[in-house]
Design a protein around this motif. Structure first.
Motif, PDB file in Angstrom:
ATOM      1  N   PHE A 171      11.246 -18.432  31.111  1.00  0.00           N
ATOM      2  CA  PHE A 171      12.561 -18.910  30.673  1.00  0.00           C
ATOM      3  C   PHE A 171      13.673 -18.760  31.720  1.00  0.00           C
ATOM      4  N   LEU A 174      17.217 -19.975  30.740  1.00  0.00           N
ATOM      5  CA  LEU A 174      17.825 -19.153  29.696  1.00  0.00           C
ATOM      6  C   LEU A 174      18.488 -17.921  30.315  1.00  0.00           C
ATOM      7  N   LEU A 208      20.131 -16.763  22.299  1.00  0.00           N
ATOM      8  CA  LEU A 208      18.884 -17.478  22.540  1.00  0.00           C
ATOM      9  C   LEU A 208      18.804 -18.828  21.817  1.00  0.00           C
ATOM     10  N   MET A 212      18.705 -22.363  23.707  1.00  0.00           N
ATOM     11  CA  MET A 212      17.425 -23.075  23.657  1.00  0.00           C
ATOM     12  C   MET A 212      17.395 -24.155  22.588  1.00  0.00           C
TER      13      MET A 212
ATOM     14  N   ILE B  45      12.724 -16.494  17.107  1.00  0.00           N
ATOM     15  CA  ILE B  45      12.633 -16.772  18.532  1.00  0.00           C
ATOM     16  C   ILE B  45      13.358 -15.636  19.235  1.00  0.00           C
ATOM     17  N   ILE B  77      10.111 -11.688  27.156  1.00  0.00           N
ATOM     18  CA  ILE B  77      11.436 -11.235  26.714  1.00  0.00           C
ATOM     19  C   ILE B  77      11.330 -10.053  25.775  1.00  0.00           C
TER      20      ILE B  77
END
Lengths: 312, 211
Positions: A171, A174, A208, A212, B45, B77
């Motif tokens: 990511f 991000l 997030l 996203m 998520i 993450i």
């Protein structure tokens, strides 16, 4: 009186729809133009949202330039896609409260599944990543299956949006956006940032889905659509501005909350009771976009090559 | 002076919920913290958390429970959030054998990223799907035994054992804390704030901060 008012707003809506249809017929005259930009910020009337998004995203051109490609990807995806299980799981959890996606294995759920397995084949760097189902479902609300596939492709690979970097392993985009957002927050609202830091509510914990999924599931749906009208038009350069607007409009509440309350606020409360109505929020977004552009803070430093799709 | 503030507790324990996508982690969390189950729940998520306090041996334990995304890609993450966790619930779906087969990999994730003394529960969720059972309780119990895990089966949908699972986890954590198993965390430190970023997740609080 109420009926009269209702009748009037319906008329106004019809009037705006007509204006948009006229612009769509003469697209090359109006796009890009000051007038079109102004009208997008007023919000697209529901009947033309699909047509206008599709025009801006260049969906038609992609369909004509790639005859048969979607069908081929879909067939390949059904056979070879390694993410079918994950995709099926997520289709089952995407916009189930929306009439189109309510019934399991109904037409729109099937279309959503098809688009996602096809896209995983089309762009194997991304494959399928959670978050994409929400975006694909949103475009499917306004476009037919094949158009929606190319709209998704445009959002992920198009140079205006470059969502590719949000979804590839690691990511990178991000993380880059979260860092940049943190920096902008520090510059514009240092007190709020200090409060959030003190309660360990770091951007990684709440931005997030903002980034996203471009705010899907995190702010009221009507406002999400207004934001998406602007996002489709302006591209990634409005994402940070919207993050800042959400904080700005709620800062007096935020500075009174502890960590638990903040988490609840970002995850649940915001999409149920946003502090401003949609027009006020969009006006604030417009101002913030202008401010950030003036300060040259609207985008993080340039996108590294590694975040882009090499060959679709 | 009031001691009823929401921040009042004796210990703050960080617990992580991990396991494959779709096994019911988020619903276990919402069942325990809010007594809610959502049939239309969205996929998690990244990470989220919710809290609930319970009393064990006269001490108020605040459980801060972290829910994580199940898709493999997100481990990049989420594994950062294992740091400071004193308990973990490793969840699989009793109706999907593949989610049980993956427990090995999740366990390795924990061994790689979490404290060595972390309390680990193996949780077989969705016992309401009796007719679809694909993982036998005996097999799971044996696996748990071999790997030193506490085993329990739950249903977030009909509430079976959910309360019990979290209670058991927190009891065990409390026991280990009382026996000073967690040597590298600061027990006895008084702080006004809950903390997540933890060399110090176990915070002993003597009195309330908003008095």
């Amino acid at each position: 009186h109420h009926r009269h008012h209702h009748h009037q707003s319906k008329l106004a809506m019809l009037g705006r729809t007509k204006k948009w249809l006229k612009m769509c017929e003469n697209w090359s005259v109006y796009y890009p133009s000051e007038k079109l930009y102004r009208r997008v910020y007023k919000g697209l009337p529901l009947p033309v949202r699909g047509i206008v998004w599709s025009k801006i995203l260049g969906t038609q051109k992609l369909v004509t330039d790639n005859p048969g490609v979607y069908e081929k990807m879909k067939m390949a995806g059904r056979q070879w896609c390694l993410d079918v299980r994950q995709i099926d799981l997520d289709v089952n959890r995407t916009f189930r409260n929306h009439i189109m996606f309510r019934r399991r294995y109904d037409v729109k759920q099937q279309a959503l599944f098809n688009i996602l397995v096809a896209y995983a084949m089309y762009n194997s760097d991304v494959g399928y990543c959670q978050g994409m189902s929400q975006i694909a479902a949103l475009v499917l609300m306004f476009l037919n299956e094949e158009d929606a596939f190319w709209a998704l492709a445009s959002l992920i690979n198009g140079s205006r949006y470059k969502m590719h970097g949000f979804f590839i392993p690691g990511f990178p985009k991000l993380l880059r956006y979260q860092d940049h957002y943190n920096l902008v927050l520090k510059k514009l609202m240092p007190k709020v940032k200090k409060h959030l830091d003190k309660h360990e509510m770091f951007p990684s914990l709440y931005t997030l889905k903002w980034l996203m999924q471009c705010f899907l599931d995190r702010i009221p749906f009507s406002l999400t659509l207004r934001f998406w009208d602007i996002f489709v038009l302006e591209g990634e350069s409005v994402l940070i501005a919207m993050c800042i607007v959400v904080i700005k409009l709620h800062r007096s509440q935020i500075v009174k909350m502890n960590m638990d309350e903040l988490m609840q606020f970002f995850n649940d409360d915001l999409c149920r009771s946003f502090a401003a109505d949609d027009d006020v929020a969009v006006a604030s977004l417009k101002n913030t976009i202008d401010d950030l552009r003036r300060l040259k803070l609207h985008l993080p430093p340039t996108t590294p090559e590694s975040e882009l799709l090499e060959r679709p | 002076m009031s001691f009823q503030g929401p921040e009042e507790y004796d210990y703050l324990f960080k617990i992580v919920l991990i396991g494959d996508s779709g096994v019911g982690k988020s619903n276990l969390l919402s069942r325990f913290t809010r007594n809610e189950f959502n049939l239309e729940s969205k996929s998690t998520i990244g990470v989220e958390f919710a809290t609930r306090s319970i009393v064990v041996e006269g001490k108020k334990l605040k459980a801060q429970i972290w829910d994580t995304a199940g898709q493999e890609r997100f481990r990049a993450i989420t594994s950062a959030y294992y740091r400071g966790a004193v308990g973990a619930m490793l969840v699989y779906d009793i109706a999907k054998h593949a989610t049980f087969e993956n427990i090995d990999r999740w366990l390795k994730e924990l061994r790689d990223h979490a404290d060595d003394n972390i309390v680990v529960l193996l949780v077989g969720n969705k016992t309401d799907l009796r007719h679809l059972r694909a993982v036998m309780s005996e097999d799971a119990a044996e696996y748990a035994d071999r790997n030193n895990l506490i085993f329990i089966e739950t249903s977030a949908l009909d509430s079976t054992n959910v309360e019990h699972a979290f209670q058991q986890c927190l009891n065990e954590v409390y026991k280990r804390v009382a026996d000073r198993h967690f040597s590298n965390v600061n027990i006895g430190q008084t702080t006004a704030l809950p903390t997540t970023n933890l060399q110090s997740t176990i915070l002993e609080k003597k009195f309330c901060c908003n008095s």
